[in-house]
Scaffold this active site. Sequence first.
Site, PDB file in Angstrom:
ATOM      1  N   GLY A 118       0.854  -1.185   0.000  1.00  0.00           N
ATOM      2  CA  GLY A 118       0.000   0.000   0.000  1.00  0.00           C
ATOM      3  C   GLY A 118       0.885   1.228   0.000  1.00  0.00           C
ATOM      4  O   GLY A 118       2.044   1.163  -0.426  1.00  0.00           O
ATOM      5  N   LYS A 172      -4.863  -4.410  11.623  1.00  0.00           N
ATOM      6  CA  LYS A 172      -5.886  -5.452  11.671  1.00  0.00           C
ATOM      7  C   LYS A 172      -5.388  -6.786  11.115  1.00  0.00           C
ATOM      8  O   LYS A 172      -5.794  -7.849  11.556  1.00  0.00           O
ATOM      9  CB  LYS A 172      -7.068  -4.956  10.833  1.00  0.00           C
ATOM     10  CG  LYS A 172      -8.400  -5.457  11.260  1.00  0.00           C
ATOM     11  CD  LYS A 172      -9.463  -4.939  10.321  1.00  0.00           C
ATOM     12  CE  LYS A 172      -9.666  -3.422  10.461  1.00  0.00           C
ATOM     13  NZ  LYS A 172     -10.714  -2.928   9.540  1.00  0.00           N
ATOM     14  N   GLN A 173      -4.483  -6.717  10.129  1.00  0.00           N
ATOM     15  CA  GLN A 173      -4.005  -7.948   9.487  1.00  0.00           C
ATOM     16  C   GLN A 173      -2.775  -8.542  10.168  1.00  0.00           C
ATOM     17  O   GLN A 173      -2.310  -9.617   9.796  1.00  0.00           O
ATOM     18  CB  GLN A 173      -3.661  -7.666   8.017  1.00  0.00           C
ATOM     19  CG  GLN A 173      -4.838  -7.217   7.180  1.00  0.00           C
ATOM     20  CD  GLN A 173      -4.407  -6.810   5.777  1.00  0.00           C
ATOM     21  OE1 GLN A 173      -3.324  -7.180   5.313  1.00  0.00           O
ATOM     22  NE2 GLN A 173      -5.253  -6.051   5.099  1.00  0.00           N
ATOM     23  N   HIS A 222       4.092  -0.168  13.742  1.00  0.00           N
ATOM     24  CA  HIS A 222       3.181   0.171  14.823  1.00  0.00           C
ATOM     25  C   HIS A 222       3.254  -0.993  15.800  1.00  0.00           C
ATOM     26  O   HIS A 222       3.346  -2.146  15.377  1.00  0.00           O
ATOM     27  CB  HIS A 222       1.765   0.334  14.255  1.00  0.00           C
ATOM     28  CG  HIS A 222       0.784   0.937  15.218  1.00  0.00           C
ATOM     29  ND1 HIS A 222       1.159   1.634  16.334  1.00  0.00           N
ATOM     30  CD2 HIS A 222      -0.563   0.950  15.201  1.00  0.00           C
ATOM     31  CE1 HIS A 222       0.071   2.051  16.976  1.00  0.00           C
ATOM     32  NE2 HIS A 222      -0.991   1.650  16.310  1.00  0.00           N
ATOM     33  N   ASP A 239       0.391   6.753  21.192  1.00  0.00           N
ATOM     34  CA  ASP A 239      -0.191   6.907  19.865  1.00  0.00           C
ATOM     35  C   ASP A 239      -1.707   6.730  19.912  1.00  0.00           C
ATOM     36  O   ASP A 239      -2.457   7.535  19.358  1.00  0.00           O
ATOM     37  CB  ASP A 239       0.443   5.874  18.928  1.00  0.00           C
ATOM     38  CG  ASP A 239       0.013   6.044  17.488  1.00  0.00           C
ATOM     39  OD1 ASP A 239       0.310   7.101  16.907  1.00  0.00           O
ATOM     40  OD2 ASP A 239      -0.632   5.129  16.941  1.00  0.00           O
ATOM     41  N   GLU A 256      -4.254   9.867  19.068  1.00  0.00           N
ATOM     42  CA  GLU A 256      -5.079   9.823  17.858  1.00  0.00           C
ATOM     43  C   GLU A 256      -6.576   9.809  18.173  1.00  0.00           C
ATOM     44  O   GLU A 256      -7.365  10.407  17.449  1.00  0.00           O
ATOM     45  CB  GLU A 256      -4.688   8.643  16.955  1.00  0.00           C
ATOM     46  CG  GLU A 256      -4.997   7.266  17.520  1.00  0.00           C
ATOM     47  CD  GLU A 256      -4.355   6.119  16.742  1.00  0.00           C
ATOM     48  OE1 GLU A 256      -3.449   6.388  15.934  1.00  0.00           O
ATOM     49  OE2 GLU A 256      -4.752   4.965  16.944  1.00  0.00           O
ATOM     50  N   GLU A 301       2.661  12.974  20.394  1.00  0.00           N
ATOM     51  CA  GLU A 301       1.366  12.363  20.079  1.00  0.00           C
ATOM     52  C   GLU A 301       0.193  13.302  20.345  1.00  0.00           C
ATOM     53  O   GLU A 301      -0.951  12.945  20.128  1.00  0.00           O
ATOM     54  CB  GLU A 301       1.195  11.052  20.857  1.00  0.00           C
ATOM     55  CG  GLU A 301       2.265  10.012  20.563  1.00  0.00           C
ATOM     56  CD  GLU A 301       2.275   9.528  19.101  1.00  0.00           C
ATOM     57  OE1 GLU A 301       1.322   9.829  18.359  1.00  0.00           O
ATOM     58  OE2 GLU A 301       3.256   8.864  18.707  1.00  0.00           O
ATOM     59  N   GLU A 355       1.455  16.305  16.300  1.00  0.00           N
ATOM     60  CA  GLU A 355       0.750  15.689  15.175  1.00  0.00           C
ATOM     61  C   GLU A 355      -0.543  16.395  14.799  1.00  0.00           C
ATOM     62  O   GLU A 355      -1.110  16.122  13.740  1.00  0.00           O
ATOM     63  CB  GLU A 355       0.476  14.197  15.477  1.00  0.00           C
ATOM     64  CG  GLU A 355       1.770  13.407  15.476  1.00  0.00           C
ATOM     65  CD  GLU A 355       1.613  11.986  14.951  1.00  0.00           C
ATOM     66  OE1 GLU A 355       0.481  11.609  14.572  1.00  0.00           O
ATOM     67  OE2 GLU A 355       2.606  11.268  14.928  1.00  0.00           O
TER      68      GLU A 355
END
Lengths: 495, 490
Positions: free
Chosen positions: B46, B109-110, B132, B217, B221, B389, B393
């Site tokens: 990606g 997720k994967q 991550h 993080d 976020e 964080e 950002e």
Amino acid sequence: MVPSTRLASIQLNNATISFEDRFTLSELDWTIEPDQHWVITGANGSGKSALAAALAGIGKLEAGTVEGLPERVGLVSFEAQAELIATELKKDDADIMDVVSLGTPVREMIFEYCRDGELANDLVEKFGITKLLDRAFRKLSTGETRKVMLIRALANQPDLLILDEPFDGLDVDTLAMLQAHLAAIVDHVPMVLVLNRFDEMPDFITHVAYLDKDRPDPVKGSKKPREGGRLAFTVDRQDEAAFNELYQLLHLKTTDLRVPEADPASRLPALDPSQPLVKLTQATIRYGDTLIVDRLDWTIERGQHWQLSGPNGSGKTCVLSLITGDHPQCYTNDIFVFGFQRGNGESIWQIKQFIGYVSTALQWEYRVSTSCRNVIISGFFDSIGVYTKSTDHQKKIADQWLALLGMQARADQPFNKLSYGDQRLLLIARAMVKHPPLLILDEPCLGLDDMNRQLVLALIEKICEGNETTVLYVNHHTEDRIKEIDNHLTLDKNH
Amino acid sequence: MANYFNTLALREQLEQLAKCRFMYSSEFDDGVEALKGKKMVVIGCGAQGLNQGLNLRDSGLDVSYALRPDAIAQKRQSWKNATENGFTVGTYEELIPTADVVLNLTPDKQHTAVVNAVMPLMKEGACLSYSHGFNIVEEGMKVRDDLTVIMVAPKCPGSEVRAEYVRGFGVPTLIAVHEANDPKGEGLALAKAYAVGTGGHKAGVLMSSFIAEVKSDLMGEQTILCGMLQTGSILCFDKMIEEGIEPGYASKLIQYGWENITEALKYGGVTNMLDRLSNPAKIKAFDLAEELKDIMRPLYNKHQDDIMSGHFSRTMMDDWANDDANLLKWRAETAETNFEKTPAGEVEISEQEYFDNGILMVAMVKAGVELAFETMTAAGIIAESAYYESLHETPLIANTIARKKLYEMNATISDTAEYGCYLYNHACVPLLADFMKDIKSDVIGKGLNVDDNGVDNARLIEVNDALRAHPVEAVGAVLRGHMADMKKIV
């Protein structure tokens, strides 16, 4: 004061004027209104003096029309000066008559010619030649003859004053006096000045005509190539932006154009002189099923300047990006550059250090808010923006480039606020600043106006003349040829 | 798998949370040497996967891509990305056994599935890299003992990672070594070389830990970065419409307002952002922010507590298991908000006007940044991590809203961020309902209606002192100084 004699405008319509088959001014379209004062300037050999002389009725009109030329033209030029001296020399019939000829005295040359004796008297004093009045004209020095010529032209109540390099060779005081005098009479006499040095341009000048070299077709039956010039563009002084560009151009053209030295402290690794700079073997680029470049073999030897051309979409920029390392498919091709066979652990920065690069795409990508000076400095680091500490010496070199471009006053201004043409000039300086072994100029003149185009071409010629840099030049405008380039590669469309 | 963080003793947890330091340029003098000649295989092609790979290859490293057989057979986008850029592409079975470093650049997720698939194929003593730490810290992935596990996380979207590299720069990058998996002690050298390969060392590298990265993080976020901006956008827009502000103006003020006001934040912290306001507006913004902080503090505490306890990741993983039902429903709802559906008007808004007419937005950013920072540091996260964080950002996320409103923001951020944002927004909108009732167009949309800019001296001094004394300003000044040195735009 002389009563003002207002003229009709002088109009040249598509006029082609030749000068004894030696020189031709082609297709002139030019109007001088009575209240305008012009400077004629341009490249060396572009016919500035010829155009000035044409306004005095000299030369043969080959085509088109010239209207409104005034009856009484005051012309001061080296050619007119030479002619007058030659006439005087012919009068020296001493050998035939067996008498010592003194030639025409200056007094006679001035006062029997000039209609305004009072003004002539005044000028003789101001020019400081009272002592010379009884001397023979042909015995004068060049500077003294020039002063006599000026007085004759100024004091003859001319309808049009044409002064070809009038300030050349005058001492400071005389220069100031002459300029003051001209300024005082601007309301009465339209003037056309030929000037090479832009800095000398008087404040009263309203317009500038810029001439460019031209290569007219040879005369039928003759093999002799002819020299020529054409009127490239005119600039109204009110148009500040255009005027500023012209200033830069002339600055570059008329100063002794010297490319600033490379930075000795950031010397590049030595290249093996026995190897070519670039060797592409069967280079191929494809996107999916579309073939852009098909099995191209190309070797660029050191000192071999190349021009790359081809229609849009023929892959010119793609081929260049194989060399610069910007194309991802450079890793799937057989590419040898600057001693590296690509794909063997070298980084693109090791490749880029040998290359100076300019393209329209680079200009689009150069979107950082940084100063003009920094844009040039970034050429030392091959970066867009400056992220490494630069040395004082590098700053000094950048300032020399800015001076060369006539942009030193704008060193600290933000790059992104400049005109397109000025940005392009800075990017070209950025590409040249480290004296790269390979300078790639991908359509460097694209989007530039005539003036900036001239400027860029002058710079490139200068670079080509040196022996450090090999130039790879991409364009499809034939008029932007560079005379030093004699290798050509033309790409065809493959798809 | 058990939550890794929760298996540690408090002492160890605190030690890990306290890790974060800005690295010196000289620590990167070895360049990419530690990775030279090693085979790097990227999983996931990606935006991050492709662009990091391009950078690493241009830095002279050997990069190829391992894709799933069906991605190759069906010539999916990931396959196209890799092949059109001239990379070698193969299946896990073909490439992983040859890899010295495996770069896992798939979405969080994967991770479990990917790591379970590649781990048995990896050769003895190889390195597994993450961007991550969620899989390790929250999901408790146990990686084979002989493998080195590192994290290299460029703090920008993939496209920017590439664009900055091409310019000769890089993006700020966080690196970490998973201490439980550093059998040869080479983790740090590999992570540093990787950061150099992507250009990160030029923009500044933070040495952190997997735990500090994940816990800070997640908190940043879901609260200030995405949650507060999303909630603020919707509340401010609806209020302006209610107050009769022209919708195109309101939409533009918000879409570009976050970007404009947080630009000031980026340069000079919360203090500078408020200094951009007139004195009466500054005092107003300060008071509003104090009020907001009082109202929202329990919510920030809850988010931090749930992150620390693992409750947040458990709920999210439940939703993953439920095919993202909650998230997708919310995403659809966001697309239907009035703010999202009203295009920005053609009207001209000057940079200063975004401050003058967006006092409430300034107050929301101030409250969010300070609360997130305070909550994180109170939970044991070191100030440096908390700064990055929260404050650091915020402008990055604001940029995404300027591009294409909330849709773009939610499309760009990670799946963990989007889920956290969803939770925050759901809780925060009702929480601020009463507060919003008293809000008028003087603080959002029109600017203060005052005859002159006079203020009480004592009150102004009080406000200025309070702004400057906040701990986020102290650590921010130091870190921004480092960053400026790095950039050194001479």
